[in-house]
Enzyme design. Structure first.
Site, PDB file in Angstrom:
ATOM      1  N   LYS A 231      15.709 -20.000  11.275  1.00 56.90           N
ATOM      2  CA  LYS A 231      16.289 -21.466  12.491  1.00 56.90           C
ATOM      3  C   LYS A 231      15.309 -20.756  14.387  1.00 56.90           C
ATOM      4  CE  LYS A 231      19.766 -23.275   9.567  1.00 56.90           C
ATOM      5  NZ  LYS A 231      21.480 -23.786   9.922  1.00 56.90           N
ATOM      6  N   ARG A 271      22.369 -17.854   2.836  1.00 56.37           N
ATOM      7  CA  ARG A 271      21.198 -18.878   2.990  1.00 56.37           C
ATOM      8  C   ARG A 271      20.134 -19.039   3.396  1.00 56.37           C
ATOM      9  NH1 ARG A 271      19.585 -23.975   4.237  1.00 56.37           N
ATOM     10  NH2 ARG A 271      19.531 -24.955   2.627  1.00 56.37           N
TER      11      ARG A 271
END
Length: 313
Positions: A231, A271
């Site tokens: 991210k 995740r």
């Protein structure tokens, strides 16, 4: 308010309907999309997506999360029929191979079709807010449900990244979402929470949430999924002196670092796109936890760090 000292072991919890792992679980990502931020298009064809899902399991994934709609900042939504076309065949094929599948969707209809095809968990980044039918449908399906912190769709979520105290505000908003899910009929024992790293958040907010994972887990009292993989906030941390972040696919080592921190701080699962490094990271965190526990408890003995349920990768 319950807080943890550095010598206490944060609980990761058990989710009704899924195995009781003795360590932080690893959820691998299969994006059946042409436009996801880190791997858009690579697994768009069903055959490629299924092959990739099986590779993630071989690398150590405990679950595989299949999604057919990009939620990167600025992304436009796909229509329902297209999302179903992308997701359901991949879920069905992976489930037929014995893979424990999660479906990543904000639509109740996609959740229902995916569960019928073999999915065992519904991972809704909106926490049931994008589709008013989601909570009652998941309640009827009787499967676990991930409630993520969410302030709006990808098209405008960056404008909503305004916080005074990100940890306290995410806590309060997640509590509301969990309460709404329980009031809608989903058993609390089937609810997983997710702080929503990168969703309506800037890098300082994401880093504050990573630092506050123990508090989040303790105060919410539910198993927690941490999804930091590749991210933007990791790109900011890794940026060159001129401020240029590395490409998303060059952030996997940093992702594994967050996986280790999350596992240490009691996350139920992480995740990730690249599974192997994070699968190793959570096992190392578990081994350290096992060895440190007797010393924390004043025991003169030594823990056996080898019995951590590692299995094959």
């Amino acid at each position: 308010m319950q807080l943890f000292s550095g010598h206490e072991h944060a609980p990761r919890g058990v989710v009704d309907g899924l195995p009781a792992w003795d360590r932080c679980a690893v959820m691998g990502v299969v994006n059946v999309t042409p436009d996801s931020f880190s791997d858009g298009g690579m697994w768009f064809e069903p055959r490629a997506a299924v092959k990739h899902g099986l590779e993630l399991v071989a690398d150590g994934a405990d679950l595989v999360d299949v999604g057919g709609e990009s939620t990167r900042p600025g992304a436009s939504r796909v229509d329902e029929s297209e999302e179903l076309r992308r997701v359901v065949p991949v879920v069905r094929a992976l489930a037929a191979e014995g893979v424990r599948v999660s479906v990543d969707t904000m639509r109740a209809s996609v959740a229902a079709e995916a569960v019928a095809a073999g999915a065992r968990l519904v991972n809704d980044v909106s926490g049931g807010r994008a589709d008013s039918r989601m909570v009652p449908v998941v309640a009827q399906l009787g499967v676990p449900f991930v409630v993520m912190h969410w302030r709006g769709q990808s098209s405008d979520m960056n404008e909503r990244a305004v916080y005074g105290d990100p940890v306290a505000e995410v806590l309060a908003e997640l509590r509301e979402a969990v309460d709404a899910a329980v009031d809608g009929g989903i058993a609390e024992e089937r609810i997983v929470v997710d702080p929503g790293l990168g969703f309506a958040k800037e890098a300082p907010h994401d880093l504050a949430l990573v630092a506050g994972l123990r508090r989040l887990g303790a105060e919410l009292g539910r198993p927690m999924l941490v999804a930091a993989s590749r991210k933007r906030f990791l790109g900011r941390v890794l940026a060159t002196p001129d401020g240029s972040p590395p490409p998303a696919r060059e952030r996997d080592a940093a992702t594994a670092a967050v996986s280790a921190l999350a596992a240490r701080d009691g996350a139920w699962a992480v995740r990730v796109h690249a599974v192997r490094a994070s699968a190793d990271a959570v096992r190392v965190a578990r081994a350290v936890e096992e060895v440190s526990r007797p010393w924390d408890e004043g025991d003169d003995g030594q823990a056996d760090a080898g019995q951590d349920g590692r299995g094959s990768r």
